[in-house]
Design a protein around this motif. Structure first.
Motif, PDB file in Angstrom:
ATOM      1  N   THR A   1       0.809  -1.243  -0.128  1.00  0.00           N
ATOM      2  CA  THR A   1       0.076   0.087  -0.001  1.00  0.00           C
ATOM      3  C   THR A   1       0.717   1.331  -0.081  1.00  0.00           C
ATOM      4  O   THR A   1       0.405   2.338   0.098  1.00  0.00           O
ATOM      5  CB  THR A   1      -0.887   0.055   1.326  1.00  0.00           C
ATOM      6  OG1 THR A   1      -0.182   0.094   2.389  1.00  0.00           O
ATOM      7  CG2 THR A   1      -1.984  -1.256   1.393  1.00  0.00           C
ATOM      8  N   GLU A   2       2.239   1.057  -0.180  1.00  0.00           N
ATOM      9  CA  GLU A   2       3.080   2.377  -0.057  1.00  0.00           C
ATOM     10  C   GLU A   2       4.364   2.015  -0.777  1.00  0.00           C
ATOM     11  O   GLU A   2       4.743   0.789  -0.804  1.00  0.00           O
ATOM     12  CB  GLU A   2       3.434   2.383   1.472  1.00  0.00           C
ATOM     13  CG  GLU A   2       4.372   3.367   1.689  1.00  0.00           C
ATOM     14  CD  GLU A   2       4.210   4.696   1.685  1.00  0.00           C
ATOM     15  OE1 GLU A   2       4.089   5.376   0.515  1.00  0.00           O
ATOM     16  OE2 GLU A   2       3.931   5.572   2.519  1.00  0.00           O
ATOM     17  N   VAL A   3       4.889   3.024  -1.335  1.00  0.00           N
ATOM     18  CA  VAL A   3       6.263   2.670  -2.160  1.00  0.00           C
ATOM     19  C   VAL A   3       7.364   3.525  -1.694  1.00  0.00           C
ATOM     20  O   VAL A   3       8.537   3.495  -2.170  1.00  0.00           O
ATOM     21  CB  VAL A   3       5.935   2.766  -3.703  1.00  0.00           C
ATOM     22  CG1 VAL A   3       5.156   1.640  -4.349  1.00  0.00           C
ATOM     23  CG2 VAL A   3       5.293   4.146  -4.207  1.00  0.00           C
ATOM     24  N   GLY A   4       6.794   4.788  -0.971  1.00  0.00           N
ATOM     25  CA  GLY A   4       7.968   5.917  -0.739  1.00  0.00           C
ATOM     26  C   GLY A   4       8.351   6.063   0.576  1.00  0.00           C
ATOM     27  O   GLY A   4       9.186   7.140   0.876  1.00  0.00           O
ATOM     28  N   CYS A   5       7.927   5.132   1.322  1.00  0.00           N
ATOM     29  CA  CYS A   5       8.051   5.488   3.093  1.00  0.00           C
ATOM     30  C   CYS A   5       9.674   4.981   3.298  1.00  0.00           C
ATOM     31  O   CYS A   5      10.119   3.782   2.986  1.00  0.00           O
ATOM     32  CB  CYS A   5       7.141   4.528   3.915  1.00  0.00           C
ATOM     33  SG  CYS A   5       7.287   4.774   5.609  1.00  0.00           S
ATOM     34  N   THR A   6      10.128   5.980   3.874  1.00  0.00           N
ATOM     35  CA  THR A   6      11.647   5.383   4.500  1.00  0.00           C
ATOM     36  C   THR A   6      11.639   4.794   5.518  1.00  0.00           C
ATOM     37  O   THR A   6      12.712   3.691   5.662  1.00  0.00           O
ATOM     38  CB  THR A   6      12.203   6.906   4.895  1.00  0.00           C
ATOM     39  OG1 THR A   6      12.298   7.938   3.934  1.00  0.00           O
ATOM     40  CG2 THR A   6      13.591   6.747   5.472  1.00  0.00           C
TER      41      THR A   6
ATOM     42  N   TRP B   1       6.178  14.256  -8.898  1.00  0.00           N
ATOM     43  CA  TRP B   1       6.641  13.276  -7.972  1.00  0.00           C
ATOM     44  C   TRP B   1       5.961  11.860  -8.265  1.00  0.00           C
ATOM     45  O   TRP B   1       6.725  10.872  -8.561  1.00  0.00           O
ATOM     46  CB  TRP B   1       6.916  13.479  -6.613  1.00  0.00           C
ATOM     47  CG  TRP B   1       7.662  12.601  -5.793  1.00  0.00           C
ATOM     48  CD1 TRP B   1       7.176  11.950  -4.926  1.00  0.00           C
ATOM     49  CD2 TRP B   1       9.188  12.094  -6.142  1.00  0.00           C
ATOM     50  NE1 TRP B   1       8.323  10.964  -4.331  1.00  0.00           N
ATOM     51  CE2 TRP B   1       9.544  11.243  -5.121  1.00  0.00           C
ATOM     52  CE3 TRP B   1      10.087  12.460  -7.172  1.00  0.00           C
ATOM     53  CZ2 TRP B   1      10.915  10.690  -4.938  1.00  0.00           C
ATOM     54  CZ3 TRP B   1      11.440  12.021  -7.059  1.00  0.00           C
ATOM     55  CH2 TRP B   1      11.578  10.859  -5.844  1.00  0.00           C
ATOM     56  N   GLY B   2       4.696  11.881  -8.274  1.00  0.00           N
ATOM     57  CA  GLY B   2       4.132  10.574  -8.436  1.00  0.00           C
ATOM     58  C   GLY B   2       4.443   9.972  -9.835  1.00  0.00           C
ATOM     59  O   GLY B   2       4.390   8.993  -9.828  1.00  0.00           O
ATOM     60  N   TRP B   3       4.524  10.645 -10.910  1.00  0.00           N
ATOM     61  CA  TRP B   3       4.798  10.245 -12.259  1.00  0.00           C
ATOM     62  C   TRP B   3       6.243   9.723 -12.140  1.00  0.00           C
ATOM     63  O   TRP B   3       6.516   8.456 -12.869  1.00  0.00           O
ATOM     64  CB  TRP B   3       4.667  11.149 -13.186  1.00  0.00           C
ATOM     65  CG  TRP B   3       3.228  11.267 -13.772  1.00  0.00           C
ATOM     66  CD1 TRP B   3       2.420  12.243 -13.384  1.00  0.00           C
ATOM     67  CD2 TRP B   3       2.429  10.410 -14.388  1.00  0.00           C
ATOM     68  NE1 TRP B   3       1.113  12.149 -14.085  1.00  0.00           N
ATOM     69  CE2 TRP B   3       0.996  10.686 -14.570  1.00  0.00           C
ATOM     70  CE3 TRP B   3       2.763   9.116 -14.936  1.00  0.00           C
ATOM     71  CZ2 TRP B   3       0.135  10.290 -15.426  1.00  0.00           C
ATOM     72  CZ3 TRP B   3       2.081   8.481 -15.736  1.00  0.00           C
ATOM     73  CH2 TRP B   3       0.528   8.910 -15.948  1.00  0.00           C
ATOM     74  N   ARG B   4       7.081  10.246 -11.601  1.00  0.00           N
ATOM     75  CA  ARG B   4       8.518   9.869 -11.355  1.00  0.00           C
ATOM     76  C   ARG B   4       8.547   8.366 -10.717  1.00  0.00           C
ATOM     77  O   ARG B   4       9.376   7.505 -11.363  1.00  0.00           O
ATOM     78  CB  ARG B   4       9.258  10.855 -10.829  1.00  0.00           C
ATOM     79  CG  ARG B   4       9.962  11.999 -11.511  1.00  0.00           C
ATOM     80  CD  ARG B   4      11.019  12.766 -10.744  1.00  0.00           C
ATOM     81  NE  ARG B   4      12.199  11.583 -10.947  1.00  0.00           N
ATOM     82  CZ  ARG B   4      13.390  12.010 -10.176  1.00  0.00           C
ATOM     83  NH1 ARG B   4      13.255  12.964  -9.396  1.00  0.00           N
ATOM     84  NH2 ARG B   4      14.385  11.150 -10.243  1.00  0.00           N
ATOM     85  N   ILE B   5       7.713   8.287  -9.798  1.00  0.00           N
ATOM     86  CA  ILE B   5       7.942   7.189  -8.845  1.00  0.00           C
ATOM     87  C   ILE B   5       7.164   6.064 -10.020  1.00  0.00           C
ATOM     88  O   ILE B   5       7.659   4.748  -9.927  1.00  0.00           O
ATOM     89  CB  ILE B   5       7.366   7.110  -7.689  1.00  0.00           C
ATOM     90  CG1 ILE B   5       7.973   7.922  -6.900  1.00  0.00           C
ATOM     91  CG2 ILE B   5       7.071   5.777  -7.060  1.00  0.00           C
ATOM     92  CD1 ILE B   5       7.437   8.253  -5.425  1.00  0.00           C
TER      93      ILE B   5
ATOM     94  N   ALA C   1      14.275   4.968  -1.741  1.00  0.00           N
ATOM     95  CA  ALA C   1      13.319   4.230  -0.938  1.00  0.00           C
ATOM     96  C   ALA C   1      12.581   3.334  -1.665  1.00  0.00           C
ATOM     97  O   ALA C   1      12.236   2.355  -1.292  1.00  0.00           O
ATOM     98  CB  ALA C   1      12.222   5.537  -0.183  1.00  0.00           C
ATOM     99  N   THR C   2      12.179   3.791  -3.061  1.00  0.00           N
ATOM    100  CA  THR C   2      11.429   2.762  -3.740  1.00  0.00           C
ATOM    101  C   THR C   2      12.325   1.810  -4.331  1.00  0.00           C
ATOM    102  O   THR C   2      11.964   0.546  -4.355  1.00  0.00           O
ATOM    103  CB  THR C   2      10.569   3.578  -4.786  1.00  0.00           C
ATOM    104  OG1 THR C   2       9.964   4.652  -4.406  1.00  0.00           O
ATOM    105  CG2 THR C   2       9.923   2.722  -5.718  1.00  0.00           C
ATOM    106  N   GLU C   3      13.608   2.349  -4.699  1.00  0.00           N
ATOM    107  CA  GLU C   3      14.489   1.000  -5.145  1.00  0.00           C
ATOM    108  C   GLU C   3      14.819  -0.017  -4.208  1.00  0.00           C
ATOM    109  O   GLU C   3      14.880  -1.176  -4.499  1.00  0.00           O
ATOM    110  CB  GLU C   3      15.751   1.905  -5.695  1.00  0.00           C
ATOM    111  CG  GLU C   3      16.688   0.874  -6.192  1.00  0.00           C
ATOM    112  CD  GLU C   3      17.847   1.532  -6.546  1.00  0.00           C
ATOM    113  OE1 GLU C   3      18.215   1.351  -7.722  1.00  0.00           O
ATOM    114  OE2 GLU C   3      18.502   2.013  -5.694  1.00  0.00           O
ATOM    115  N   LEU C   4      14.678   0.490  -2.665  1.00  0.00           N
ATOM    116  CA  LEU C   4      14.971  -0.659  -1.935  1.00  0.00           C
ATOM    117  C   LEU C   4      13.735  -1.554  -1.812  1.00  0.00           C
ATOM    118  O   LEU C   4      13.957  -2.744  -1.741  1.00  0.00           O
ATOM    119  CB  LEU C   4      15.216   0.014  -0.344  1.00  0.00           C
ATOM    120  CG  LEU C   4      16.560   0.584  -0.089  1.00  0.00           C
ATOM    121  CD1 LEU C   4      16.373   1.448   1.267  1.00  0.00           C
ATOM    122  CD2 LEU C   4      17.448  -0.543  -0.119  1.00  0.00           C
TER     123      LEU C   4
END
Length: 244
Positions: free
Chosen positions: A150-155, A219-223, A179-182
């Motif tokens: 439910t989340e892709v950018g949480c540190t 930023w959403g499009w970049r992710i 964060a997303t790459e991890l």
């Protein structure tokens, strides 16, 4: 320490002078954290003074970027278990125990900020940001045929040290996409993980990344495209990290 394992927390700081000391003390107050590594990533003047009032260990990374900062901190951390978080007041040390409990069974525990009951008043998780996160997470979930996301950018994440050692040779992102790459490296290698809801509070100060709605959209499009491009490489078998 937790069940005989040492616990490190990594913070990277750029604009958190007003909150970093409280964040450090909040995490140490849990009683589970053995060390906090603070990476000064060209932080605003006075940040070092605030850190030096605590027991945290201060290191420096002059290459600017979220990814560079956290990669430096991970390399410097000495714990058996490494927790990544942010010192801007949005995350709470009270969630450390929750991460550690799940970390007994899972080598990776991912935090999620999209559970409505855990988003506190004033937190920068409005309708647009929340559902953009959920949408991209579901895209990743389907593309990689993995656990519910439910989340892709949480540190806020927990890793057992050996997992980070496994992933380290494959880091490419040096900005906030790290964060997303991890997350994608974990699902791509089929490493056992679980996602848990965490408390998300109002930030101390403002974020230059998500201050305006149009910045959120950009930023959403970049992710989104980062996830899709990562998947294409994964499907083609061009990623050397793919689990055998």
């Amino acid at each position: 320490m937790w069940n005989g394992k040492t616990v490190s927390v990594v913070f990277s700081t750029y604009r958190e002078k007003a909150s970093i000391r409280n964040s450090i003390e909040d995490f140490f107050a849990t009683g589970f954290v053995d060390e906090i590594v603070v990476v000064n990533n060209n932080a605003e003047p006075g940040t070092d003074d605030e850190v030096k009032k605590t027991k945290a260990r201060l290191v420096y990374e002059t290459r600017q970027g979220y990814g560079w900062g956290y990669q430096k901190g991970i390399t410097e951390a000495r714990g058996d278990i490494i927790i990544l978080s942010e010192p801007d007041g949005t995350y709470t040390g009270a969630d450390v125990e929750k991460f550690l409990v799940y970390g007994k069974e899972f080598p990776v525990v991912l935090g999620s900020r999209t559970n409505q009951s855990a988003i506190l008043e004033g937190a920068a998780m409005g309708f647009l940001r929340k559902w953009a996160n959920v949408l991209v997470a579901k895209v990743a979930e389907v593309l990689f045929n993995t656990n519910a996301l439910t989340e892709v950018g949480c540190t806020y994440k927990l890793f057992h040290r050996e997992v980070l050692e496994e992933l380290k040779p494959h880091w490419r992102a040096h900005d906030a996409l790290f964060a997303t790459e991890l997350l994608l490296l974990v699902v791509g290698r089929r490493i056992k993980f679980i996602e848990i809801p965490i408390t998300f509070r109002e930030r101390v100060g403002s974020s230059s990344l998500t201050r305006h709605w149009y910045q959120l959209v950009r930023w959403g499009w970049r992710i989104f495209w980062f996830v899709v491009k990562f998947w294409f490489r994964w499907v083609r078998g061009g990623l050397a990290f793919r689990q055998q």
